[in-house]
Design an enzyme around this catalytic site. Sequence first.
Site, PDB file in Angstrom:
ATOM      1  N   ASP B  36       1.150  -1.413  -0.071  1.00 41.52           N
ATOM      2  CA  ASP B  36      -0.133  -0.119   0.573  1.00 41.52           C
ATOM      3  C   ASP B  36       0.733   1.086   0.028  1.00 41.52           C
ATOM      4  O   ASP B  36       0.917   2.429  -0.283  1.00 41.52           O
ATOM      5  CB  ASP B  36      -0.900  -0.298   1.479  1.00 41.52           C
ATOM      6  CG  ASP B  36      -1.579  -1.134   0.796  1.00 41.52           C
ATOM      7  OD1 ASP B  36      -2.226  -1.476   0.238  1.00 41.52           O
ATOM      8  OD2 ASP B  36      -3.075  -1.319   2.112  1.00 41.52           O
ATOM      9  N   ASP B 379     -10.218  35.080 -36.603  1.00 42.82           N
ATOM     10  CA  ASP B 379      -9.866  33.880 -36.837  1.00 42.82           C
ATOM     11  C   ASP B 379     -10.648  32.661 -35.966  1.00 42.82           C
ATOM     12  O   ASP B 379     -10.627  31.786 -36.300  1.00 42.82           O
ATOM     13  CB  ASP B 379      -8.491  34.469 -36.168  1.00 42.82           C
ATOM     14  CG  ASP B 379      -8.309  34.301 -35.148  1.00 42.82           C
ATOM     15  OD1 ASP B 379      -8.100  35.366 -34.191  1.00 42.82           O
ATOM     16  OD2 ASP B 379      -7.407  33.184 -33.923  1.00 42.82           O
ATOM     17  N   GLY B 514      -8.342  27.109 -38.786  1.00 41.56           N
ATOM     18  CA  GLY B 514      -9.158  27.034 -39.441  1.00 41.56           C
ATOM     19  C   GLY B 514      -8.904  26.775 -41.006  1.00 41.56           C
ATOM     20  O   GLY B 514      -9.699  26.723 -41.348  1.00 41.56           O
ATOM     21  N   LEU B 515      -7.969  27.923 -41.377  1.00 39.56           N
ATOM     22  CA  LEU B 515      -7.327  27.622 -42.959  1.00 39.56           C
ATOM     23  C   LEU B 515      -6.676  25.696 -43.666  1.00 39.56           C
ATOM     24  O   LEU B 515      -7.062  25.990 -44.162  1.00 39.56           O
ATOM     25  CB  LEU B 515      -6.947  28.881 -42.796  1.00 39.56           C
ATOM     26  CG  LEU B 515      -7.334  30.334 -43.081  1.00 39.56           C
ATOM     27  CD1 LEU B 515      -6.511  30.842 -43.833  1.00 39.56           C
ATOM     28  CD2 LEU B 515      -9.119  30.021 -43.964  1.00 39.56           C
TER      29      LEU B 515
END
Lengths: 437, 629
Positions: B36, B379, B514-515
């Site tokens: 333990d 953006d 994104g792009l």
Amino acid sequence: MSGGPSMSRGAAPAVADIMPSLGCADRPVLRERGQREVFCGLTGIVWLHRKIQDAFFLVVGSRTCAHLIQSAAGVMIFAEPRFATAVMEERDLAGLADANEELDKAVSRLIERRPDVRMLFLVGSCPSEVIKLDLSRAAARLSQRYSPDVRILNYSGSGIETTFTQGEDNCLAALVPQLPDSEAGAPQLLVVGALADVVEDQFARLFDAMGIENVRFLPPRRARDLPPVGPSTRYLLAQPFLGETARVLDERGARRIAAPFPLGAEGTTLWLKAAADAFGIDPMRFRSATAAAEARAKRALEPYRAELSGRAVFFFPDSQLEIPLARMLSRELGMNLAEVGTPYLHRQHLAEELALLPEKTALSEGQDVDRQLDRARATRPDVSVCGLGLANPLEAEGLTTKWSIELLFTPIQGYEQAGDLAALFARPLDRKTRLKV
Amino acid sequence: MQLTVWTYEGPPHVGAMRVATAMEGVHYVLHAPQGDTYADLLFTMIERRDKRPPVTYTTFEARDLGTDTAALFQRTLKDAYERFQPQAMLVGASCTAELIQDDPAGLAKAANLPVPVIPLELPSYQRKENWGAAETFYQIVRTLAAPVHPQVGDAAGAIPANAVPGHPPLPAGISPSRGEVGGFDASPGASSETQDPASQSGLGAKAGSISPLVGEMPGRAEGGDAGIDSSAEPEKRAADAHGEAANFGPREARRPTCNILGPTALGFRHRDDVAEIRKLLGEIGVVVNVVAPLGASPADIGRLDEADFNVVLYPEIAGVAAKWLKRTFGQAFTTVVPIGHGATRDFVAEVRRLAGLPEAAATGVAPRSNLPWFSRSVDSNYLTGKRVFVFGDATHALAAARVATEEFGFTLCGLGTYSREFARDIRAAAKAYGVEPLISDDYLDVEEAIAAVQPELVLGTQMERHIAKRLGVACAVISAPVHVQDYPARYSPQMGFEGANVLWDTWVHPLVMGLEEHLLGMFRDDFEFHDDARPSHLGAGSRISTEPERATTTFATPPAVPPATRVGASADGNPINLDWLNEAEVELKKIPFFVRGKARRNTEKFALERGLSEITVETLYDAKAHYSR
């Protein structure tokens, strides 16, 4: 696990009772009893489940057991691992009949989901031992149901009976009665103890080169590929923690080849030589088979000897590999041994190792971690070999450490790994000299 | 028996260790077998703590069972006290010791140590880590923050466990078996939303502001504003800006004070959250009396009652203790967890109310985090409606759901937690968001749910990070269970205004930008920009072969594999075979992988509804047009 090399054998009765006594190799051993900063036997599953590729390990235990294996694995091995925990809940504790029923259900779910599994180990834990859940009967019952597709065995990895590597010992011991009988006549060599596949292959080539033809390894890489055993079997332990496995192999009539363990150039040569002698191999043939590899290993050790010679190393108990490692570090790299702690000292299997240790080496068996930390702080060794719970706190106190668990998760045995093994001890010191922060 | 491979939470005694390790001057003696002690490495390795947790384990063995495990516990307790000289001790049992029933509480009482000894009853076979942490913190507070302050370390002040002189009777509803009714709801049947004072005052009334602690809002807040001299306000605002003391008028001769409750060792960014919230409170003009458990000593716990109110950062851990403090000392506590920009503003408003400070002027103040502007920046348009799946502990999951929807413009497609104690809160929130709640601590269930909804981003734990990796979906970690990587070297809170900045960076980072996403969509067969390629700003992706693969998916040479035959059920229940013609199958591959599964399902549903057995390119686009309406 009566009669096994449980950690309790021979330990002093009182907590933290420091009682120097003479071991059978006539060496004083400090035996301690107290808090142990050592894993339990369940941890071995982390490497065993990779070694035996069609076996599955089902721990019958608590949430703590599941959390332990997950944490000890350090990173989560997420390609669905070949182990799991059947976590006991309140209602499983109410009645054993129900617990058995629940276990059967868990196993059937598991086998449905993993049809590729050929061998299933039911692994006992502290709670399953305390409530006396009989896993051997469960294994027999379930074997009947799933035979011959799946063989179901059991062993204990519980912390009340095993320490760390003893889990592998119990697992291999559980395999021994399953091994087929070997044919009488030509002697065979059985190498016992889980080794990295690459190491196993190297040893197989060396045995072949020296002319020992019939060589098998335990554990096998596939559960269906069990090596035979019998009175014509001579076995060579590749790991120092296999007391129970050796005992049951002896019961099958096999005979142990006494040897040091294959760590370092010298250790590997002595280990191979013991086998060669037992099989009556011509010394010239042995030399020609091993000389090149041995020389290569010695060359690999050379630069580390310069770095490590004269440095003091302190072993906290962990894997039972401590004594062979200490022998290698002192004899092949010139290190001083501040203290060599081991969770359990198997005097018979380690007799050859103990004989090679410098006289007056401080040996300790068992642990009272706070007292041992006091000794380490007083000694201030150059390298402390310890478990993950102690490493960072010691580093913070300015003591350089080597995590002991890496010694089990890295191929370190054999000639080609001798340099790697030395590097594991040199790296923390190298790092310390590099860092300017 | 529950079959499990990975667990979200450890056993309850690990929760107790998180509290003990967070504190100073506390030592925990745990009746436990060898092995333990693994729990130590959680703190020394994952969190990189430079000290061992203040825990001593008895390490009993098989041969001790039935003989002297009780004596072993007593010796260990005495030795640990002598060696570590703590100001207070915790005693308890791990799962195995619970079975042998040695009664650590009784044994500790008999040991008669000169410091308070707090017995912990943590049922290992029913409860888990967070419950254990909450119970431990509650027991510590109940024992050490009693109205009569214990003289810590003074033998005369020794407190027999559970028998503190002048200790108030156990409040109704609080007992070791608490939590069985689920959550911290004090008033069963009362709807969270309707009781939320924040919604009554028009602040954060949306689904995202549902807090695990709503329904417990103290009445004290209403009267708070009354005594404020409004003429002091401009002065005070100026002072706030400097985070300095202000005179709030004749009735408030001193600055209001609070405690920060909940942070522990091994928490997800707890240390940074505390630093951030402490700074924020300073700016408001609230003095922090005690932070607990993180960094608190037993004597600090004894001073908890000196604060005017409590700030509860992690309801999973501090909720029960905060309720006890309210009942005992009348201390109100916060219900808004300040994760995200909006929630932080709501939190500030709530703190002002509890502190009796005037409302801050909402207009003309520049946002304190970059998140609002970054999210409005053009953006970020590509983030709109991205489908996210949220899973974690209840606090972080609820907060992430609100931030994802209100502050990133994402669409929530799944919400879940492994904290069963908070199932009710998650269900209520999921209902408000119109998604299926997932209450499970089985990671296979979670994986199945994620695979089914095909999100574009998973906000989860380290477990979901692995699941997302396997499914090829982007993922950010928002909650425990933790990994060494969740302890970054830099300051990285989740809470407060800086926390909102961290969320922005962390959640946007794994996405294809994104792009780039458009380019991927336009030229799907490009040998570098294919489905398996990771976003180009993320370092080590899969290796890309130097040669374009032999045309496997060009239109002219459809793959040689036979068209997939799928079995569906028609409207009347009869199974029918659906054949995807090669061209349709190839066309499907041109759809971005993260929506492909959905496109396939929609197309098949569309075909089934119309009794079509063949799926052509036309069917695909018919279905697209149908479902895009």
